[in-house]
Design a protein around this motif. Structure first.
Motif, PDB file in Angstrom:
ATOM      1  N   UNK A 186       0.836  -1.203   0.000  1.00 43.31           N
ATOM      2  CA  UNK A 186       0.000   0.000   0.000  1.00 43.31           C
ATOM      3  C   UNK A 186       0.871   1.254   0.000  1.00 43.31           C
ATOM      4  N   UNK A 187       1.961   1.228   0.781  1.00 39.74           N
ATOM      5  CA  UNK A 187       2.861   2.383   0.858  1.00 39.74           C
ATOM      6  C   UNK A 187       3.483   2.673  -0.504  1.00 39.74           C
ATOM      7  N   UNK A 188       4.048   1.638  -1.133  1.00 43.64           N
ATOM      8  CA  UNK A 188       4.677   1.818  -2.446  1.00 43.64           C
ATOM      9  C   UNK A 188       3.672   2.318  -3.481  1.00 43.64           C
ATOM     10  N   UNK A 189       2.503   1.708  -3.473  1.00 45.37           N
ATOM     11  CA  UNK A 189       1.461   2.059  -4.439  1.00 45.37           C
ATOM     12  C   UNK A 189       1.070   3.529  -4.300  1.00 45.37           C
ATOM     13  N   UNK A 211      10.957  -9.177  -1.004  1.00 47.15           N
ATOM     14  CA  UNK A 211       9.638  -8.622  -1.334  1.00 47.15           C
ATOM     15  C   UNK A 211       8.957  -9.422  -2.430  1.00 47.15           C
ATOM     16  N   UNK A 212       9.708  -9.716  -3.482  1.00 48.51           N
ATOM     17  CA  UNK A 212       9.139 -10.435  -4.616  1.00 48.51           C
ATOM     18  C   UNK A 212       8.603 -11.801  -4.172  1.00 48.51           C
ATOM     19  N   UNK A 257       8.133  -4.240  -7.229  1.00 51.93           N
ATOM     20  CA  UNK A 257       8.665  -2.932  -6.848  1.00 51.93           C
ATOM     21  C   UNK A 257       9.780  -2.489  -7.780  1.00 51.93           C
ATOM     22  N   UNK A 258      10.665  -3.436  -8.115  1.00 52.31           N
ATOM     23  CA  UNK A 258      11.836  -3.084  -8.923  1.00 52.31           C
ATOM     24  C   UNK A 258      11.479  -2.788 -10.374  1.00 52.31           C
ATOM     25  N   UNK A 259      10.235  -3.061 -10.774  1.00 51.33           N
ATOM     26  CA  UNK A 259       9.781  -2.709 -12.115  1.00 51.33           C
ATOM     27  C   UNK A 259       8.936  -1.429 -12.115  1.00 51.33           C
TER      28      UNK A 259
END
Length: 230
Positions: A86-89, A112-113, A125-127
């Motif tokens: 949610x934070x990253x998004x 994470x993945x 995240x890395x993409x």
């Protein structure tokens, strides 16, 4: 019990755009970046995230805004994954953050993945974010390996938190998920020390990025003077 949420705001000095890490002519990368670090437990495969730490620069207040999540028991393992997603998004879609700055971030992205896939979360995240790995950037320029604590010394970053080894952190996270009452028995000082240690990591990334050319130039100059004196 629920995941501990800790937010902190740290004022910073004026930033010299001539000294920041840049790509081409782009000097404002730090304004669009997240500074990210995980404390996790891996045994043959990723088991869980113990502490999620991320920060970003807020231009209006000239401050670093730090957000951290820390588990209290094994039931929090899935919650912290959802919260990180949610934070990253939100940072990407709502606030337009597009870079993610790490120091040797491959391990964190692998964790994470794996855990996202395990929970059926389709988010890489890395993409989504363009990666800037400061360890790789340093090694690319200097042709030698380096750890974060040594790089902090080069950049004259005075780490206030006590150093904690990765193995000790992993053992603590393992105890938290294996013993439902362990977190309650942990001294408050130990919990604070872990959170402060993680916070220092993500704050250091910001200072290294915004003072990149200043200290890289200084190191080059000292190296040339040493070679000349020989």
């Amino acid at each position: 019990m629920y995941v501990i949420i800790r937010n902190n705001v740290i004022k910073v000095d004026k930033i010299d755009l001539e000294q920041v890490f840049s790509i081409g002519d782009e000097k404002l990368l730090y304004e669009d970046a997240l500074f990210f670090d995980l404390e996790h437990y891996v045994y043959k495969k990723p088991i869980c995230i113990g502490v999620f730490g991320c920060s970003y620069y807020d231009k209006l207040s000239n401050s670093i805004c730090v957000t951290q999540y820390m588990i209290e028991n094994k039931n929090d393992a899935s919650k912290i994954i959802k919260m990180s997603n949610k934070y990253f998004n939100e940072q990407n879609e709502k606030y337009g953050k597009k870079y993610i700055v790490t120091f040797s971030g491959n391990n964190d992205f692998t964790v994470l993945r794996y855990l996202y896939n395990k929970m059926g979360i389709d988010y890489k995240v890395e993409e989504i974010f363009l990666q800037i790995d400061l360890q790789k950037e340093y090694e690319k320029e200097k042709k030698e390996g380096i750890g974060l604590k040594k790089l902090e010394k080069i950049f004259e970053i005075d780490r206030e938190s006590e150093l904690i080894s990765g193995s000790n952190l992993a053992k603590t996270i393992n105890k938290i998920i294996c013993d439902d009452t362990y977190f309650d028995r942990m001294p408050v000082e130990k919990k604070d020390k872990i959170l402060f240690y993680n916070e220092q990591d993500v704050v250091s990334l910001f200072y290294i990025m915004t003072n990149w050319k200043k200290y890289m130039k200084t190191e080059d100059k000292e190296k040339k003077e040493f070679e000349t004196s020989d």
